[in-house]
Design a protein around this motif. Sequence first.
Motif, PDB file in Angstrom:
ATOM      1  N   THR A 127       0.841  -1.195   0.000  1.00  0.00           N
ATOM      2  CA  THR A 127       0.000   0.000   0.000  1.00  0.00           C
ATOM      3  C   THR A 127       0.879   1.249   0.000  1.00  0.00           C
ATOM      4  O   THR A 127       0.646   2.199  -0.764  1.00  0.00           O
ATOM      5  N   GLU A 128       1.893   1.250   0.854  1.00  0.00           N
ATOM      6  CA  GLU A 128       2.829   2.374   0.910  1.00  0.00           C
ATOM      7  C   GLU A 128       3.490   2.596  -0.444  1.00  0.00           C
ATOM      8  O   GLU A 128       3.603   3.733  -0.926  1.00  0.00           O
ATOM      9  N   ARG A 129       3.942   1.507  -1.042  1.00  0.00           N
ATOM     10  CA  ARG A 129       4.655   1.601  -2.321  1.00  0.00           C
ATOM     11  C   ARG A 129       3.724   2.123  -3.420  1.00  0.00           C
ATOM     12  O   ARG A 129       4.145   2.912  -4.274  1.00  0.00           O
ATOM     13  N   THR A 130       2.486   1.693  -3.397  1.00  0.00           N
ATOM     14  CA  THR A 130       1.514   2.179  -4.380  1.00  0.00           C
ATOM     15  C   THR A 130       1.336   3.683  -4.272  1.00  0.00           C
ATOM     16  O   THR A 130       1.354   4.398  -5.285  1.00  0.00           O
ATOM     17  N   GLN A 241      -0.721   1.292 -14.134  1.00  0.00           N
ATOM     18  CA  GLN A 241      -1.627   0.179 -13.849  1.00  0.00           C
ATOM     19  C   GLN A 241      -0.934  -0.704 -12.822  1.00  0.00           C
ATOM     20  O   GLN A 241       0.160  -1.205 -13.059  1.00  0.00           O
ATOM     21  N   LEU A 242      -1.564  -0.899 -11.659  1.00  0.00           N
ATOM     22  CA  LEU A 242      -0.950  -1.649 -10.573  1.00  0.00           C
ATOM     23  C   LEU A 242      -1.925  -2.674 -10.009  1.00  0.00           C
ATOM     24  O   LEU A 242      -3.131  -2.416  -9.919  1.00  0.00           O
ATOM     25  N   SER A 243      -1.382  -3.824  -9.608  1.00  0.00           N
ATOM     26  CA  SER A 243      -2.172  -4.875  -8.972  1.00  0.00           C
ATOM     27  C   SER A 243      -1.573  -5.163  -7.601  1.00  0.00           C
ATOM     28  O   SER A 243      -0.417  -5.568  -7.486  1.00  0.00           O
ATOM     29  N   LEU A 244      -2.384  -4.955  -6.550  1.00  0.00           N
ATOM     30  CA  LEU A 244      -1.967  -5.218  -5.180  1.00  0.00           C
ATOM     31  C   LEU A 244      -2.561  -6.553  -4.739  1.00  0.00           C
ATOM     32  O   LEU A 244      -3.791  -6.714  -4.735  1.00  0.00           O
ATOM     33  N   ASP A 245      -1.714  -7.490  -4.392  1.00  0.00           N
ATOM     34  CA  ASP A 245      -2.134  -8.812  -3.932  1.00  0.00           C
ATOM     35  C   ASP A 245      -1.824  -8.905  -2.442  1.00  0.00           C
ATOM     36  O   ASP A 245      -0.668  -9.069  -2.052  1.00  0.00           O
ATOM     37  N   ALA A 247      -2.811 -11.162  -0.249  1.00  0.00           N
ATOM     38  CA  ALA A 247      -2.508 -12.512   0.231  1.00  0.00           C
ATOM     39  C   ALA A 247      -1.023 -12.810   0.059  1.00  0.00           C
ATOM     40  O   ALA A 247      -0.361 -13.347   0.951  1.00  0.00           O
ATOM     41  N   ALA A 248      -0.473 -12.438  -1.082  1.00  0.00           N
ATOM     42  CA  ALA A 248       0.946 -12.669  -1.376  1.00  0.00           C
ATOM     43  C   ALA A 248       1.822 -11.496  -0.957  1.00  0.00           C
ATOM     44  O   ALA A 248       3.047 -11.603  -0.955  1.00  0.00           O
ATOM     45  N   GLN A 249       1.206 -10.368  -0.622  1.00  0.00           N
ATOM     46  CA  GLN A 249       1.910  -9.119  -0.295  1.00  0.00           C
ATOM     47  C   GLN A 249       2.863  -8.727  -1.436  1.00  0.00           C
ATOM     48  O   GLN A 249       4.020  -8.377  -1.216  1.00  0.00           O
ATOM     49  N   SER A 250       2.332  -8.773  -2.652  1.00  0.00           N
ATOM     50  CA  SER A 250       3.120  -8.416  -3.827  1.00  0.00           C
ATOM     51  C   SER A 250       2.417  -7.315  -4.611  1.00  0.00           C
ATOM     52  O   SER A 250       1.184  -7.207  -4.595  1.00  0.00           O
ATOM     53  N   LEU A 251       3.225  -6.516  -5.303  1.00  0.00           N
ATOM     54  CA  LEU A 251       2.727  -5.420  -6.120  1.00  0.00           C
ATOM     55  C   LEU A 251       3.358  -5.532  -7.498  1.00  0.00           C
ATOM     56  O   LEU A 251       4.581  -5.577  -7.623  1.00  0.00           O
TER      57      LEU A 251
END
Length: 318
Positions: A127-130, A241-245, A247-251
Amino acid sequence: MRVAFIGAGKMASDLMACVDDVDGAEITAVCDVDESAAVAAADPRGAAVFTDHEALFADHDFDAVFLAIPPFAYGNQAELAAEHGVDLFVEKPVGLRPEDAREVEEHLRGADVVTGSGYVFRYDRITERTLDLVGDRDIGLLHARYWSGLPNSEWGYEMARSGSDVNIRTTHVLDTMRYLAGDVDRVYATDTDRIGTDEVDYADGVAATVEHQSGVVGTVSSSITAPEWTVEIDVAGEDFQLSLDYAAQSLTGTVGGQEIDFDGTCDRYCREVAGFIEACERGDQSHVRSSFSDATRTLELNWAVIESAERAEPLELS
Protein backbone atom coordinates in the motif's frame (compact mmCIF):
# COMPACT_ATOMS: atom_id res chain seq x y z
CA MET A 1 3.48 2.12 28.26
CA ARG A 2 1.01 0.03 30.25
CA VAL A 3 -1.42 -1.74 27.94
CA ALA A 4 -4.69 -3.51 28.71
CA PHE A 5 -6.63 -5.85 26.46
CA ILE A 6 -10.37 -6.39 26.35
CA GLY A 7 -10.73 -9.66 24.50
CA ALA A 8 -8.44 -12.69 24.56
CA GLY A 9 -9.45 -14.54 21.41
CA LYS A 10 -7.51 -15.20 18.20
CA MET A 11 -7.34 -11.58 17.01
CA ALA A 12 -6.44 -10.32 20.46
CA SER A 13 -3.72 -12.94 20.78
CA ASP A 14 -2.13 -11.82 17.51
CA LEU A 15 -2.16 -8.20 18.64
CA MET A 16 -0.78 -9.12 22.07
CA ALA A 17 2.20 -10.84 20.45
CA CYS A 18 2.90 -7.61 18.55
CA VAL A 19 2.68 -5.52 21.73
CA ASP A 20 5.17 -7.92 23.33
CA ASP A 21 7.65 -7.00 20.59
CA VAL A 22 7.46 -3.23 21.21
CA ASP A 23 10.21 -1.91 23.48
CA GLY A 24 8.80 -0.11 26.49
CA ALA A 25 5.29 -1.55 26.13
CA GLU A 26 3.91 -4.04 28.66
CA ILE A 27 0.57 -5.82 28.82
CA THR A 28 -0.55 -5.38 32.41
CA ALA A 29 -4.18 -6.55 32.27
CA VAL A 30 -6.36 -8.86 30.18
CA CYS A 31 -10.16 -8.90 30.32
CA ASP A 32 -12.42 -11.50 28.74
CA VAL A 33 -15.84 -12.89 29.65
CA ASP A 34 -14.20 -16.31 29.30
CA GLU A 35 -11.99 -16.33 32.39
CA SER A 36 -9.91 -19.27 31.17
CA ALA A 37 -9.03 -17.37 27.99
CA ALA A 38 -8.08 -14.29 30.00
CA VAL A 39 -5.91 -16.35 32.34
CA ALA A 40 -4.18 -18.13 29.45
CA ALA A 41 -3.22 -14.78 27.93
CA ALA A 42 -2.41 -12.97 31.17
CA ASP A 43 -0.41 -15.53 33.17
CA PRO A 44 2.66 -15.75 30.86
CA ARG A 45 2.86 -11.95 30.97
CA GLY A 46 2.29 -11.53 34.69
CA ALA A 47 -0.81 -9.47 33.87
CA ALA A 48 -3.93 -9.00 35.95
CA VAL A 49 -7.07 -10.91 34.97
CA PHE A 50 -10.57 -9.45 34.66
CA THR A 51 -13.87 -10.82 33.39
CA ASP A 52 -15.74 -7.50 33.60
CA HIS A 53 -14.49 -4.50 31.63
CA GLU A 54 -16.08 -2.01 34.03
CA ALA A 55 -14.06 -3.56 36.86
CA LEU A 56 -10.97 -3.31 34.67
CA PHE A 57 -11.38 0.44 34.29
CA ALA A 58 -12.33 0.93 37.94
CA ASP A 59 -9.56 -1.18 39.50
CA HIS A 60 -6.56 -1.05 37.16
CA ASP A 61 -4.29 1.73 35.92
CA PHE A 62 -3.12 1.65 32.29
CA ASP A 63 -2.22 4.02 29.46
CA ALA A 64 -3.82 2.35 26.43
CA VAL A 65 -6.42 -0.32 25.79
CA PHE A 66 -6.95 -2.64 22.84
CA LEU A 67 -10.58 -3.58 22.23
CA ALA A 68 -10.47 -6.85 20.28
CA ILE A 69 -13.90 -8.43 20.59
CA PRO A 70 -16.67 -9.24 18.08
CA PRO A 71 -18.81 -6.28 16.98
CA PHE A 72 -21.93 -7.61 18.70
CA ALA A 73 -20.08 -7.50 22.04
CA TYR A 74 -19.38 -3.76 21.96
CA GLY A 75 -20.93 -1.96 24.89
CA ASN A 76 -19.55 1.01 26.79
CA GLN A 77 -15.89 -0.04 26.63
CA ALA A 78 -14.85 2.79 24.30
CA GLU A 79 -16.84 5.35 26.26
CA LEU A 80 -15.06 4.30 29.45
CA ALA A 81 -11.71 4.68 27.74
CA ALA A 82 -12.67 8.25 26.80
CA GLU A 83 -13.85 9.01 30.34
CA HIS A 84 -10.60 7.68 31.85
CA GLY A 85 -8.35 9.40 29.31
CA VAL A 86 -7.02 6.08 28.03
CA ASP A 87 -5.76 5.79 24.45
CA LEU A 88 -7.96 3.42 22.48
CA PHE A 89 -7.39 0.89 19.70
CA VAL A 90 -10.54 -0.81 18.36
CA GLU A 91 -10.42 -3.76 15.98
CA LYS A 92 -12.48 -3.39 12.84
CA PRO A 93 -15.32 -2.89 12.38
CA VAL A 94 -15.49 -0.21 15.09
CA GLY A 95 -19.19 -0.84 15.58
CA LEU A 96 -21.80 -3.35 14.51
CA ARG A 97 -23.70 -0.55 12.77
CA PRO A 98 -22.75 3.06 11.92
CA GLU A 99 -25.08 4.60 14.50
CA ASP A 100 -23.24 2.67 17.23
CA ALA A 101 -19.89 4.10 16.17
CA ARG A 102 -21.25 7.63 15.80
CA GLU A 103 -22.43 7.52 19.40
CA VAL A 104 -18.93 6.53 20.51
CA GLU A 105 -17.49 9.34 18.37
CA GLU A 106 -19.42 11.85 20.45
CA HIS A 107 -17.70 10.60 23.60
CA LEU A 108 -14.27 10.56 21.98
CA ARG A 109 -14.58 14.02 20.46
CA GLY A 110 -14.06 15.80 23.76
CA ALA A 111 -11.49 13.36 25.12
CA ASP A 112 -7.76 13.93 24.84
CA VAL A 113 -6.96 10.40 23.66
CA VAL A 114 -5.26 8.80 20.67
CA THR A 115 -7.46 6.37 18.74
CA GLY A 116 -6.64 3.63 16.26
CA SER A 117 -8.51 0.92 14.39
CA GLY A 118 -7.63 -2.41 12.83
CA TYR A 119 -7.57 -1.52 9.13
CA VAL A 120 -4.30 -3.27 8.74
CA PHE A 121 -3.90 -3.10 4.95
CA ARG A 122 -3.01 0.57 5.39
CA TYR A 123 0.22 -0.66 7.01
CA ASP A 124 1.15 -3.06 4.21
CA ARG A 125 4.31 -2.16 2.36
CA ILE A 126 2.50 -2.71 -0.96
CA THR A 127 0.00 0.00 0.00
CA GLU A 128 2.83 2.37 0.91
CA ARG A 129 4.65 1.60 -2.32
CA THR A 130 1.51 2.18 -4.38
CA LEU A 131 1.00 5.61 -2.86
CA ASP A 132 4.65 6.48 -3.54
CA LEU A 133 4.49 5.28 -7.15
CA VAL A 134 1.19 6.94 -7.99
CA GLY A 135 2.23 10.22 -6.38
CA ASP A 136 0.23 13.08 -7.87
CA ARG A 137 -0.99 11.05 -10.86
CA ASP A 138 -4.77 10.84 -11.17
CA ILE A 139 -6.42 7.52 -10.33
CA GLY A 140 -9.23 6.65 -12.71
CA LEU A 141 -10.46 3.21 -11.69
CA LEU A 142 -10.27 0.75 -8.79
CA HIS A 143 -11.24 -2.92 -8.87
CA ALA A 144 -11.21 -4.89 -5.61
CA ARG A 145 -12.20 -8.31 -4.40
CA TYR A 146 -12.21 -10.16 -1.11
CA TRP A 147 -12.95 -13.82 -1.74
CA SER A 148 -12.68 -16.45 0.95
CA GLY A 149 -14.38 -19.43 2.53
CA LEU A 150 -16.93 -19.36 5.32
CA PRO A 151 -16.14 -17.20 8.36
CA ASN A 152 -14.02 -18.92 10.99
CA SER A 153 -16.28 -17.98 13.90
CA GLU A 154 -19.89 -18.95 14.63
CA TRP A 155 -20.99 -15.37 15.20
CA GLY A 156 -19.66 -14.54 11.73
CA TYR A 157 -22.41 -16.72 10.27
CA GLU A 158 -25.15 -14.45 11.66
CA MET A 159 -26.19 -11.10 10.20
CA ALA A 160 -27.44 -9.88 13.57
CA ARG A 161 -24.08 -10.45 15.25
CA SER A 162 -21.63 -9.69 12.44
CA GLY A 163 -23.37 -7.50 9.89
CA SER A 164 -22.36 -10.06 7.21
CA ASP A 165 -19.00 -10.76 5.64
CA VAL A 166 -18.98 -7.34 4.00
CA ASN A 167 -18.85 -5.83 7.48
CA ILE A 168 -16.20 -8.09 9.00
CA ARG A 169 -13.83 -9.08 6.16
CA THR A 170 -14.56 -7.36 2.84
CA THR A 171 -14.44 -4.13 4.84
CA HIS A 172 -10.64 -4.37 4.55
CA VAL A 173 -10.69 -3.70 0.80
CA LEU A 174 -13.47 -1.13 1.10
CA ASP A 175 -11.31 0.74 3.57
CA THR A 176 -8.25 0.49 1.34
CA MET A 177 -10.27 1.87 -1.58
CA ARG A 178 -11.10 4.87 0.63
CA TYR A 179 -7.43 5.17 1.61
CA LEU A 180 -6.35 5.26 -2.03
CA ALA A 181 -9.15 7.30 -3.61
CA GLY A 182 -10.95 9.15 -0.81
CA ASP A 183 -14.46 9.09 0.58
CA VAL A 184 -17.45 7.71 -1.29
CA ASP A 185 -20.57 9.55 -2.47
CA ARG A 186 -22.67 6.76 -3.95
CA VAL A 187 -22.94 2.96 -3.98
CA TYR A 188 -24.96 0.56 -6.08
CA ALA A 189 -24.77 -3.10 -5.03
CA THR A 190 -26.42 -6.42 -5.81
CA ASP A 191 -26.09 -9.79 -4.13
CA THR A 192 -26.75 -13.49 -4.63
CA ASP A 193 -27.29 -16.53 -2.44
CA ARG A 194 -27.26 -19.49 -4.81
CA ILE A 195 -24.46 -21.78 -3.61
CA GLY A 196 -26.40 -23.34 -0.74
CA THR A 197 -24.62 -21.91 2.31
CA ASP A 198 -27.57 -22.62 4.58
CA GLU A 199 -25.54 -22.16 7.76
CA VAL A 200 -25.00 -18.48 6.88
CA ASP A 201 -28.09 -16.26 7.05
CA TYR A 202 -26.94 -13.60 4.56
CA ALA A 203 -25.96 -13.44 0.88
CA ASP A 204 -22.91 -15.48 -0.13
CA GLY A 205 -21.89 -13.10 -2.91
CA VAL A 206 -22.00 -9.30 -3.24
CA ALA A 207 -20.88 -6.98 -6.04
CA ALA A 208 -20.91 -3.19 -5.90
CA THR A 209 -20.05 -0.11 -7.92
CA VAL A 210 -18.57 2.68 -5.85
CA GLU A 211 -18.39 6.37 -6.79
CA HIS A 212 -15.75 8.36 -4.88
CA GLN A 213 -16.05 12.07 -4.17
CA SER A 214 -12.79 12.53 -6.08
CA GLY A 215 -14.42 11.28 -9.29
CA VAL A 216 -12.73 7.87 -9.12
CA VAL A 217 -15.05 4.94 -9.78
CA GLY A 218 -14.52 1.44 -8.47
CA THR A 219 -15.98 -2.02 -8.21
CA VAL A 220 -15.75 -4.45 -5.33
CA SER A 221 -16.88 -8.05 -4.91
CA SER A 222 -17.23 -10.26 -1.84
CA SER A 223 -17.55 -14.04 -1.69
CA ILE A 224 -17.73 -16.56 1.16
CA THR A 225 -17.70 -19.64 -1.07
CA ALA A 226 -14.23 -19.43 -2.63
CA PRO A 227 -11.79 -22.28 -1.93
CA GLU A 228 -8.82 -19.90 -1.67
CA TRP A 229 -8.23 -16.64 0.17
CA THR A 230 -7.94 -13.99 -2.53
CA VAL A 231 -7.61 -10.31 -1.65
CA GLU A 232 -6.69 -8.02 -4.52
CA ILE A 233 -7.03 -4.40 -5.61
CA ASP A 234 -6.26 -3.21 -9.13
CA VAL A 235 -5.57 0.50 -9.62
CA ALA A 236 -5.48 2.16 -13.03
CA GLY A 237 -4.87 5.79 -13.88
CA GLU A 238 -2.68 8.34 -15.55
CA ASP A 239 0.03 6.27 -17.27
CA PHE A 240 -0.03 3.50 -14.66
CA GLN A 241 -1.63 0.18 -13.85
CA LEU A 242 -0.95 -1.65 -10.57
CA SER A 243 -2.17 -4.88 -8.97
CA LEU A 244 -1.97 -5.22 -5.18
CA ASP A 245 -2.13 -8.81 -3.93
CA TYR A 246 -2.63 -8.74 -0.16
CA ALA A 247 -2.51 -12.51 0.23
CA ALA A 248 0.95 -12.67 -1.38
CA GLN A 249 1.91 -9.12 -0.30
CA SER A 250 3.12 -8.42 -3.83
CA LEU A 251 2.73 -5.42 -6.12
CA THR A 252 3.02 -5.69 -9.91
CA GLY A 253 2.27 -3.52 -12.92
CA THR A 254 3.69 -0.55 -14.79
CA VAL A 255 4.13 3.11 -13.92
CA GLY A 256 5.31 5.59 -16.54
CA GLY A 257 6.46 2.72 -18.74
CA GLN A 258 8.54 1.19 -15.94
CA GLU A 259 7.76 -2.39 -14.91
CA ILE A 260 6.98 -2.90 -11.21
CA ASP A 261 7.52 -6.19 -9.38
CA PHE A 262 7.71 -5.46 -5.65
CA ASP A 263 7.82 -7.98 -2.79
CA GLY A 264 6.24 -6.22 0.18
CA THR A 265 6.37 -9.07 2.68
CA CYS A 266 5.98 -7.70 6.20
CA ASP A 267 4.16 -8.28 9.47
CA ARG A 268 1.28 -5.89 8.82
CA TYR A 269 -0.21 -6.39 12.29
CA CYS A 270 2.98 -5.59 14.17
CA ARG A 271 3.55 -2.50 12.03
CA GLU A 272 0.02 -1.37 12.88
CA VAL A 273 0.50 -1.98 16.62
CA ALA A 274 3.91 -0.29 16.68
CA GLY A 275 2.44 2.76 14.94
CA PHE A 276 -0.39 3.02 17.45
CA ILE A 277 1.90 2.68 20.47
CA GLU A 278 4.28 5.28 19.04
CA ALA A 279 1.32 7.62 18.60
CA CYS A 280 0.33 7.03 22.24
CA GLU A 281 3.84 7.66 23.51
CA ARG A 282 4.13 10.90 21.53
CA GLY A 283 0.53 11.97 22.00
CA ASP A 284 0.46 12.41 18.23
CA GLN A 285 -2.53 11.07 16.29
CA SER A 286 -0.68 11.49 12.98
CA HIS A 287 1.27 8.26 13.57
CA VAL A 288 -2.02 6.32 13.23
CA ARG A 289 -3.25 5.64 9.69
CA SER A 290 -6.83 4.84 10.67
CA SER A 291 -8.40 6.68 13.60
CA PHE A 292 -11.70 5.68 15.17
CA SER A 293 -13.41 8.52 13.33
CA ASP A 294 -11.94 7.49 9.97
CA ALA A 295 -12.89 3.86 10.59
CA THR A 296 -16.46 5.02 11.22
CA ARG A 297 -16.53 6.34 7.64
CA THR A 298 -15.55 2.87 6.43
CA LEU A 299 -18.28 1.35 8.59
CA GLU A 300 -20.77 3.65 6.87
CA LEU A 301 -19.48 2.44 3.50
CA ASN A 302 -19.86 -1.20 4.59
CA TRP A 303 -23.51 -0.64 5.36
CA ALA A 304 -24.15 1.40 2.23
CA VAL A 305 -23.05 -1.67 0.24
CA ILE A 306 -25.13 -4.03 2.39
CA GLU A 307 -28.28 -1.89 2.30
CA SER A 308 -27.98 -1.04 -1.39
CA ALA A 309 -27.92 -4.76 -2.18
CA GLU A 310 -30.88 -5.41 0.12
CA ARG A 311 -32.96 -2.62 -1.43
CA ALA A 312 -31.75 -3.21 -4.99
CA GLU A 313 -31.23 0.52 -5.47
CA PRO A 314 -28.39 3.04 -5.33
CA LEU A 315 -27.56 4.62 -1.97
CA GLU A 316 -26.08 8.05 -1.29
CA LEU A 317 -23.65 8.46 1.60
CA SER A 318 -24.14 11.61 3.64
